[in-house]
Each structure stands twice: as C-alpha cells, then as structure tokens.
Scaffold this active site. Structure first.
Site, PDB file in Angstrom:
ATOM      1  N   TYR A 398       0.087   1.871   4.627  1.00  0.00           N
ATOM      2  CA  TYR A 398      -1.172   1.151   4.790  1.00  0.00           C
ATOM      3  C   TYR A 398      -1.174   0.646   6.233  1.00  0.00           C
ATOM      4  CZ  TYR A 398      -5.087  -1.977   3.894  1.00  0.00           C
ATOM      5  OH  TYR A 398      -6.319  -2.586   3.924  1.00  0.00           O
ATOM      6  N   TYR A 500      -4.250  -4.560  -7.088  1.00  0.00           N
ATOM      7  CA  TYR A 500      -4.495  -5.447  -5.937  1.00  0.00           C
ATOM      8  C   TYR A 500      -3.837  -6.812  -6.112  1.00  0.00           C
ATOM      9  CZ  TYR A 500      -8.102  -2.343  -3.908  1.00  0.00           C
ATOM     10  OH  TYR A 500      -8.781  -1.299  -3.325  1.00  0.00           O
TER      11      TYR A 500
END
Ligand SMILES: C[S@@+](CC[C@H](N)C(=O)[O-])C[C@H]1O[C@@H](n2cnc3c(N)ncnc32)[C@H](O)[C@@H]1O
Length: 542
Positions: A398, A500
């Site tokens: 990421y 998340y």
C-alpha cells in the site's frame, strides 16, 4: 480546421471543395454513395417526391450504402445537387469536421464490417438526407435560408469541437478534478452550450424538421466528443499503468466518471512519496546492522537471525515465512503467522545471509502477481488478480504520500461528516502513547498518489490482510511498509478485500452508526459499517 463562419466560399466551389476533401480522404465512402444515390434519384424537381417526407433514409439510398455506386460519377452528382442547392456548405463542413475527428479509415471499416451505418457516418448521411427532405417546405423556409441556419449551427458545433477536445465531465467530475493536485487542467464544459446558444438569424424560422435535424447534429457531435474524450482518458490511464513496476496492472473500467477520476486525478507510484515535515532515519544509519547468519553455511538460520522478532513470552524467534505447500517455488507467509498481529523484519543487504538469496526476503522481491482495477458498482473501483493466489502469498504494497499526523487530520477534516472515500492509513505499529503518536506517527495517504492496492475494498469476511513489514531500515520504527498478503487461496478474478478495522475489535455493533460509511460487502457476517464515522483512517496498530 476550417472556420466555416468566416471563410469565403470562393475557393470552395462545391465541386472543388468536395474533390479536395476526397483527395484528403475526409469524406467517408458511404456519404459519397448516398450523394450519388440522391443525385440519381433526385433531380431537383423529383427530390421532394422521392424522399420520404418523414425524413428517414429512403430505401434506395439505404441499399446503396451497402452497394458500390456505379451509375453516377460523384463529381457530376455533387455538381447537380449543389446546383439545386440541396447540399448546404455547412453540412459539407460538418462532414469534414466530423471526418477529421473520426478517422475516415476507421469510419469506413466500421461501416463495411458491420454492414450498417455507424453513428459517426450517420451524421453526414442523415444531414444530407434530411436537408434534401426540407425541400418540400421551401415555401415556408427557402432552402438558402435553411442552409444559413445550418451553417450557423455548423459554426457553433465547429467552435465547440475546436475549443475543447472532448471534455464531457459531469459537474461532479469537474469538482473532483478541481480538488486534485495533479489534474490535467480542463475548463468546465456546459454540455448544453450548443443547444442554448443556437438561434436562427433574425427573421428566420425553424421548421420542426430543421429543428430536429439540428438536435440530431448536436447529439452526434456530443457523442463524438464523448467518445474522443473516453479514448483519451483510456490512453492517459494506460500510460500511467504501464509505468508501474512489475507484472501488468490493467484497468477494466467503462464508466466515464470512474475513468475520469482515475485517469485525471491519480498518480501511480512505485515507492512512498514523502510530504513536508516527515523526518526519517537514513537507511545507512550506523544503527542499521544486519544479522549474523552466514550465506555460505546454513543460510539464514532462524535460531540466530537477529532480524526476526522475538516472542513476548519466550525467547523464540518468530518465523514469518515458509515454502508454499502447493508451489515449492513460492515463499509465503505462514498460516499461523497470518493469524497473529506481528511485524515482519526481513533480512537485507547488510545481513550475513546476503539478503536477496535469503528466504526472509519476500516483500523486497517485489510484486509477482498481475492485478486488475475494475468497477465493482456500488463500492466504486475494486481490485482483483487474473492469477491464482496462494494462501500467504505476498500481493503488493500500500503506497502513497507519507505525511505527518497533523497533516492527515487536516485532510480528514476537509471531508469530515461526508461519506467521501478515505485512503488514509496510519503507521502506528510502534506508537507507544498519545504523545508519541502526535510527535512521531506518520500516515500514508493514497488519495492522490498510490499503488493499485489503494483500490482494495473492505469486506467483513476478507481474503487479504495487511501486514507491517520492515525491510531495509529496521531502526526507523515509525516508517515501514504496509504489505498485502492473501489469507486464503484466491481464485483468479475474485475481488481482493481486507478488513478496514483490522487491529480494532471486530464485533458487530449493537447499532450501526447512522453517520458511518455503510458497508456493502454483502457477506453474511457484515457489520453494516466500514468505520465508526469518528475515524475513517485505518491503522495497523496491534
Ligand atoms: C481505499 S478506497 C477503496 C477504493 C474505492 N472503492 C475507489 O473507488 O477508489 C475506500 C473507499 O471505498 C469504498 N468502499 C470500500 N469498501 C466498501 C464496502 N464494503 N462498502 C461500501 N463502500 C466501500 C468507501 O467509499 C471507502 O471510503
């Protein structure tokens, strides 16, 4: 590009203009055929009778679109038609204009292969046909005056084609683009400009038939602009994607709005971008030392490797990787490691096991799977891989802008209360307390810069996990990598997801926060919301 409003028609006797145009290959063949057809069937006197008063393309003309014209030389036909005033110059100009924007070769092959009339070729065909169809109304509106009206429209359409090379964003897209730091500057476009700015010259009236012709022309031009714009967006996006290191990352997106958002307002990066005020310990700091393992003896030895973290309740070293059971060429994260909350410290070039040949050197090898960004529908863009992914397989990092916490808060406040998408990820693994967090914590923002993993959506039953991984700099505890691993085997084409709220308590809330972003993962165990609205950014804190 000709300015049809000012250019005197002198050098364009219709005959010369058409022959010049044809030499340049600008008029699609079908238009030629139709002109021939009309000329054959429509001597000026016969035209009103022969042509379908409803304004549709006469059968004979339709037939000729598919048949090579034989009986009339185009030049003679045009000259006849023009003498009769049946082909207004403006339509000719528009034909040229459209032909310039839509390569004639392309238009022709579309016509010939499909055996039908593509939209781009339809314009001149319909225009010619319908203009001729106006002849019966000559008492009401003389052909010359109709031509003036069309001429006027053609000028406006031409201006529009010249002024913008196809920006057809919605207002929402323009807003998104305006907010970005790397937009390709575009003026907002009023999609109704042509319709609203066109009015016939003083004293002229538009017959319903002419009005419908003008509307059709406008739609064709709008459609052409839209298609050109989408082609450009795809080109821009493909160029950006081709600069990503490693196996192909592709995009499968048809929605113009999503395509515009991605092509115009996002940059793919291959490493972190550092924002203002971000302090880093250099890689070559004297405190960065390698492990004592010996490449010439046993290679990296888990019993002595100093890179490996130590269990809290024993002196055992935590071994994060193993050889993949179903593919011995692959090193994957161990099943039990994926269940725990732990950071990976990989060996590197300073290590005695010489880093790149060591089993504890996976993320640094880079991405080895192909990825595809695609439109999930309700959850926006998402990510999947055309390759089979083994449990424990490393997928990608990421990436994004690394910013300080205060900056992240400012960015988040800008969108507070709204359901705007969030791309913030806190590097909070080693943060000790609130003071430490305020002073040292960094946040990765993938909104404007990032990698393909920035499109991974949330699921309450995910197939991936994000793991903190320190590679070349073990002493900078506030700066590490965020690496995605598959937590089960993933079939090709399956959407990649992660939780998340990974790291937070993952219980179904008694009540879904009405201000929270609603979760649309569709899993049986769905918790109904992505994050409580108070905190949208994600973190990897254990
Ligand atoms: C990191 S982005 C993921 C990529 C995003 N879908 C896009 O189009 O750019 C996170 C945002 O995606 C959307 N999203 C992700 N998972 C979702 C889910 N399960 N349900 C609803 N929206 C989701 C939310 O808007 C969230 O703020």
């Amino acid at each position: 590009m000709p300015d049809v409003s000012n250019e005197p028609a002198t050098h364009n006797s219709p005959e010369t203009a058409l022959s010049e145009t044809n030499q340049a290959g600008l008029i699609p063949e079908t238009v030629e055929s139709l002109i021939q057809e009309l000329a054959t069937h429509n001597s000026p006197e016969n035209a009103p009778r022969e042509i379908n008063p409803a304004g549709s393309i006469p059968e004979t003309a339709e037939r000729h679109i598919r048949e090579p014209a034989t009986h009339t030389s185009p030049k003679a036909a045009r000259s006849e038609i023009n003498q009769a005033g049946l082909i207004p110059e403006a339509v000719e100009s528009l034909t040229q204009e459209l032909a310039t924007h839509n390569s004639p070769g392309h238009a022709r092959s579309g016509i010939n292969q499909a055996g039908s009339i593509p939209e781009t070729a339809e314009t001149p065909l319909q225009a010619t046909d319908r203009v001729v169809g106006l002849v019966p109304d000559q008492s009401e509106l003389p052909a010359a005056k109709s031509a003036d009206c069309i001429h006027n429209l053609a000028r406006l359409l031409t201006d529009r084609l010249q002024q913008n090379h196809g920006c057809c964003h919605t207002t929402e897209d323009d807003e998104v683009i305006a907010k970005g730091t790397h937009p390709i500057a575009r003026d907002p476009i009023d999609r109704h400009s042509v319709a609203s700015s066109f009015s016939p010259p003083f004293g002229y009236h538009l017959t319903p038939k002419l009005e419908s012709l003008l509307t059709q022309l406008k739609h064709v031009v709008d459609g052409t602009l839209e298609r050109n714009h989408l082609t450009k967006l795809r080109h821009t996006l493909n160029e950006k994607l081709s600069r990503i290191a490693g196996p192909a990352v592709t995009a499968n997106i048809d929605c113009p709005k999503l395509l515009a958002r991605l092509a115009d307002n996002f940059e793919f990066v291959n490493s972190y971008e550092y924002g203002a005020g971000v302090e880093r310990i250099p890689d070559d700091s004297e405190f960065n030392i390698g492990c004592p393992c010996n490449a010439n003896e046993n290679g990296c030895d888990p019993s002595i490797c100093d890179c490996l973290s130590i269990e809290e309740d024993s002196d055992d070293r935590i071994v994060p990787y193993q050889i993949c059971e179903s593919n011995p060429k692959l090193i994957v994260a161990k099943k039990d490691f994926l269940r725990r909350k732990a950071i990976i410290y990989e060996c590197n070039s300073r290590c005695g096991c010489s880093g790149d040949r060591c089993w504890n050197h996976v993320v640094q090898q880079g991405r080895s799977v192909r990825l595809e960004i695609f439109d999930t529908g309700p959850r926006g863009l998402g990510l999947r891989s055309p390759d089979f992914l083994h449990r424990g397989q490393y997928i990608d990092l990421y990436l994004g802008e690394v910013i300080i916490k205060a900056e992240a808060e400012e960015r988040e406040n800008l969108t507070d209360g709204s359901h705007t998408q969030s791309y913030l990820f806190s590097l909070d693994w080693n943060v000790k307390d609130d003071e430490d967090e305020d002073r040292n914590m960094k946040v990765v923002d993938g909104r404007k810069f990032g990698s393909a993993t920035r499109f991974i959506n949330h699921s309450c039953n995910p197939n991936c996990k994000i793991v903190p991984v320190s590679t070349t700099n073990h002493v900078d505890e506030y700066l590490y990598n965020l690496a995605f691993f598959a937590i089960r085997d993933i079939a090709p084409g399956t959407e990649l997801t992660f939780d998340y709220t990974q790291g937070d308590e993952q219980t179904t809330p008694a009540e879904v926060d009405p201000d929270a972003v609603p979760c649309l993962c569709g899993e049986a165990n769905c918790r109904g919301q992505l994050w409580p609205n108070k905190r949208k950014g994600q973190g990897s804190r254990p």
